[in-house]
Design a protein around this motif. Structure first.
Motif, PDB file in Angstrom:
ATOM      1  N   GLU A  24       0.829  -1.208   0.000  1.00 60.04           N
ATOM      2  CA  GLU A  24       0.000   0.000   0.000  1.00 60.04           C
ATOM      3  C   GLU A  24       0.864   1.258   0.000  1.00 60.04           C
ATOM      4  O   GLU A  24       0.542   2.237  -0.680  1.00 60.04           O
ATOM      5  N   ARG A  83       2.180   1.555  -3.591  1.00 56.56           N
ATOM      6  CA  ARG A  83       1.057   1.923  -4.476  1.00 56.56           C
ATOM      7  C   ARG A  83       0.698   3.405  -4.316  1.00 56.56           C
ATOM      8  O   ARG A  83       0.554   4.134  -5.299  1.00 56.56           O
ATOM      9  N   ARG A 127       1.058   6.461  -7.018  1.00 54.69           N
ATOM     10  CA  ARG A 127      -0.147   7.208  -7.401  1.00 54.69           C
ATOM     11  C   ARG A 127      -0.009   8.688  -7.081  1.00 54.69           C
ATOM     12  O   ARG A 127      -0.366   9.544  -7.890  1.00 54.69           O
ATOM     13  N   LEU A 136       4.798  -5.452  -7.922  1.00 54.69           N
ATOM     14  CA  LEU A 136       3.383  -5.647  -8.271  1.00 54.69           C
ATOM     15  C   LEU A 136       2.535  -4.452  -7.854  1.00 54.69           C
ATOM     16  O   LEU A 136       1.637  -4.039  -8.589  1.00 54.69           O
ATOM     17  N   ALA A 137       2.831  -3.878  -6.694  1.00 56.83           N
ATOM     18  CA  ALA A 137       2.076  -2.713  -6.216  1.00 56.83           C
ATOM     19  C   ALA A 137       2.318  -1.498  -7.108  1.00 56.83           C
ATOM     20  O   ALA A 137       1.375  -0.782  -7.464  1.00 56.83           O
ATOM     21  N   LYS A 165       3.272  -1.467 -10.261  1.00 57.20           N
ATOM     22  CA  LYS A 165       2.665  -1.711 -11.572  1.00 57.20           C
ATOM     23  C   LYS A 165       1.141  -1.599 -11.507  1.00 57.20           C
ATOM     24  O   LYS A 165       0.504  -1.196 -12.480  1.00 57.20           O
ATOM     25  N   GLN A 166       0.574  -1.946 -10.352  1.00 54.46           N
ATOM     26  CA  GLN A 166      -0.870  -1.793 -10.179  1.00 54.46           C
ATOM     27  C   GLN A 166      -1.250  -0.308 -10.187  1.00 54.46           C
ATOM     28  O   GLN A 166      -2.266   0.072 -10.746  1.00 54.46           O
ATOM     29  N   ALA A 167      -0.394   0.501  -9.579  1.00 53.84           N
ATOM     30  CA  ALA A 167      -0.653   1.941  -9.535  1.00 53.84           C
ATOM     31  C   ALA A 167      -0.382   2.610 -10.868  1.00 53.84           C
ATOM     32  O   ALA A 167      -1.064   3.565 -11.244  1.00 53.84           O
ATOM     33  N   ASP A 168       0.630   2.130 -11.577  1.00 49.97           N
ATOM     34  CA  ASP A 168       1.012   2.702 -12.867  1.00 49.97           C
ATOM     35  C   ASP A 168       1.673   1.600 -13.688  1.00 49.97           C
ATOM     36  O   ASP A 168       2.808   1.216 -13.423  1.00 49.97           O
ATOM     37  N   ALA A 169       0.959   1.098 -14.652  1.00 52.17           N
ATOM     38  CA  ALA A 169       1.465  -0.023 -15.454  1.00 52.17           C
ATOM     39  C   ALA A 169       2.783   0.306 -16.149  1.00 52.17           C
ATOM     40  O   ALA A 169       3.536  -0.593 -16.510  1.00 52.17           O
ATOM     41  N   TYR A 196      10.222  -9.520 -11.464  1.00 50.57           N
ATOM     42  CA  TYR A 196       9.898  -8.447 -10.534  1.00 50.57           C
ATOM     43  C   TYR A 196      10.885  -7.282 -10.552  1.00 50.57           C
ATOM     44  O   TYR A 196      11.057  -6.588  -9.546  1.00 50.57           O
TER      45      TYR A 196
END
Length: 186
Positions: free
Chosen positions: A41, A44, A48, A91-92, A94-98, A136
């Motif tokens: 978190e 992420r 963001r 992973l976090a 990339k989830q926030a910004d690919a 990763y």
């Protein structure tokens, strides 16, 4: 952007958090997170926030997850702990910004941990998703504060690890402090 110290609230050893002496790196900021969901978190939200706050430059930023995890004074966790920190952070982000680019924490290349990169990749060899997610990391970083000839050697060693695991990616020598003297070939 380097995320290189664990916040006290996330540290698996929050007390004592500060170093016991100025030149003794033994504080809680060098420990793995006690909660990897909270670590995810943090990453992420940081990615963001950066994208929202700096939309014109954030796309050019790179995210280095830790600094010199192969040095006990900068990372007081195991190889498996660092592999998990890297995976969860990757992973976090990339989830926030690919499009986020993740850098493997630059290695100090100390002799007692010369095979640290290989050791982390060995941890990922048991992870069926690692190849899908670029093991990763998007970029491998390495450092050299030794002989000039070592710069080539550390880059070559990293390329050999990548070849052994069947991938190729950029290798950056992103820290150097090599003194000038006439060691071969420099």
């Amino acid at each position: 952007v380097e995320i290189g110290f664990m916040p006290q609230a996330l540290s698996s050893r929050p007390e004592p958090y500060r170093n016991s002496e100025t030149y003794r790196l033994d504080g809680g900021c060098f420990y793995p997170p006690k909660d990897y969901e909270r670590w995810a978190e943090l990453v992420r939200q940081w990615v963001r926030h950066s994208a929202a706050r700096y939309p014109d430059v954030e796309r050019q930023w790179l995210w280095e997850l830790w600094n010199e995890p192969d040095l006990a004074s900068f990372w007081d966790g195991t190889v498996a702990d660092y592999a998990r920190l890297l995976k969860v952070g990757y992973l976090a982000a990339k989830q926030a910004d690919a499009n986020a680019q993740i850098i493997f924490g630059g290695l100090a290349n100390v002799s007692q941990n010369a095979e640290y990169y290989r050791a982390v990749m060995n941890v990922f060899s048991g992870d069926a998703n690692a190849p899908t997610f670029s093991y990763y990391h998007d970029i491998f970083a390495t450092h050299n504060y030794h002989y000039a000839k070592m710069s080539w050697q550390v880059v070559f060693r990293a390329s050999q690890v990548m070849a052994g695991f069947g991938f190729d990616k950029p290798i950056w020598l992103n820290e150097s402090g090599v003194p000038v003297w006439d060691d071969y070939p420099g």
